[in-house]
Design an enzyme around this catalytic site. Structure first.
Site, PDB file in Angstrom:
ATOM      1  N   ASP A  23       0.571   3.683   2.385  1.00 13.08           N
ATOM      2  CA  ASP A  23       0.426   4.288   3.709  1.00 13.08           C
ATOM      3  C   ASP A  23      -0.632   5.402   3.621  1.00 13.08           C
ATOM      4  OD1 ASP A  23       1.416   3.849   6.398  1.00 13.08           O
ATOM      5  OD2 ASP A  23       2.213   5.882   6.307  1.00 13.08           O
ATOM      6  N   ASP A  46       0.844  -1.194   0.000  1.00 12.04           N
ATOM      7  CA  ASP A  46       0.000   0.000   0.000  1.00 12.04           C
ATOM      8  C   ASP A  46       0.878   1.241   0.000  1.00 12.04           C
ATOM      9  OD1 ASP A  46       0.319   1.046   3.007  1.00 12.04           O
ATOM     10  OD2 ASP A  46       0.219  -1.145   3.037  1.00 12.04           O
TER      11      ASP A  46
END
Length: 291
Positions: free
Chosen positions: A210, A208
């Site tokens: 973040d 991802d």
């Protein structure tokens, strides 16, 4: 025999490895129980020992992991080198979900975790300027590419306490600090591996972005799990490729002097050392302490 025994710490999504059909071993250590018994076997003829960092079924949060027991258990099982595999968030646009980052630096923001095997009764200060093994990291990067991953060789890992994810302000601050990826588990793991004189390399598998991207989706578990499954499949191929490379290359000491690092780290003279602590260090520091 090539001299390698590869210790593997499996992170989120990587709780087992096919082909490890040897006996389970090291169910307890002087530092407590590891995340799971060490599983053993061979890959490409190379001895391998494996621990799932979060335990079978992911039952341990990052702050509940007994990092000292895990490193001690791998040392007792005969590991000569440690490969850490873990999920991470990216703090850089070009390090996209699905990419692998071979970490070479850390910023440690964890708190309250036991971060050393040493202490009152035997004090040691190991050098950590370059916290990973350059040779093993290079081999791991090559193995990742052979496994079909997009690999970034080098990156700074921000180790946060967790188990919550970052606030948006924190995520943006860590970018300003020069960090590249963020995770919850590589510290104090890397420090402890150094104290145990075990060359260590880390593959942070991006799941991802973040929380720093303007207008981007916030990080959450469902989105991470979607990427994690594909990452785990590539991680298993990376391990196979690394074992094949080790089988083809006899092991020599790390060029970074890691296997003898305690020679320049222990401060307490023999006569002043605590005998109870010396007993607990029987695996971690057996070379230098003669345990």
């Amino acid at each position: 025999m090539t001299g390698w025994t590869l210790g593997i710490i499996g992170g989120s999504g990587l709780y087992d490895l096919q082909g490890l059909d040897g006996p389970e071993t090291v169910t307890d250590t002087p530092w407590g129980k590891p995340s799971a018994p060490v599983r053993t076997g061979k890959l490409a003829g190379v001895p391998v020992c494996f621990i799932p960092r979060h335990g079978p079924g992911h039952v341990l949060s990052p702050d509940a992991i007994n990092y000292r027991a895990n490193i001690d258990a791998l040392k007792r099982a005969g590991a000569t080198d440690i490969l850490s595999l873990s999920a991470c968030g990216s703090l850089r646009e070009h390090m996209a979900p699905g990419d692998f980052v071979v970490v070479d630096q850390y910023v440690d923001r964890t708190k309250g975790r036991a971060s050393s095997f040493f202490g009152p009764g035997c004090v040691a200060h190991v050098p950590m300027a370059d916290p990973v093994c350059s040779r093993l990291s290079s081999m791991v990067a090559d193995a990742g590419e052979a496994a079909g991953a997009r690999v970034h060789q080098g990156g700074t890992y921000l180790a946060m306490e967790g188990p919550q994810f970052s606030t948006r302000a924190e995520s943006r601050l860590y970018r300003e600090w020069g960090c590249d990826v963020i995770g919850m588990t590589n510290m104090p793991e890397a420090r402890l591996a150094r104290e145990a004189e075990l060359p260590y390399a880390s593959v942070a598998m991006v799941t991802d972005y973040d929380s720093w991207r303007a207008g981007g989706e916030d990080v959450d578990v469902p989105s991470i799990l979607k990427v994690m499954q594909a990452n785990a499949a590539k991680a298993r191929k990376l391990v196979e490729s690394l074992a094949e490379a080790m089988a083809a290359s006899p092991r020599t000491p790390s060029p970074d002097g890691i296997e003898s690092i305690l020679d320049i780290a222990i401060v307490t003279p023999p006569a002043a050392r605590d005998t109870v602590l010396m007993g607990k260090l029987d695996a971690v520091a057996r070379r230098v302490l003669g345990a």
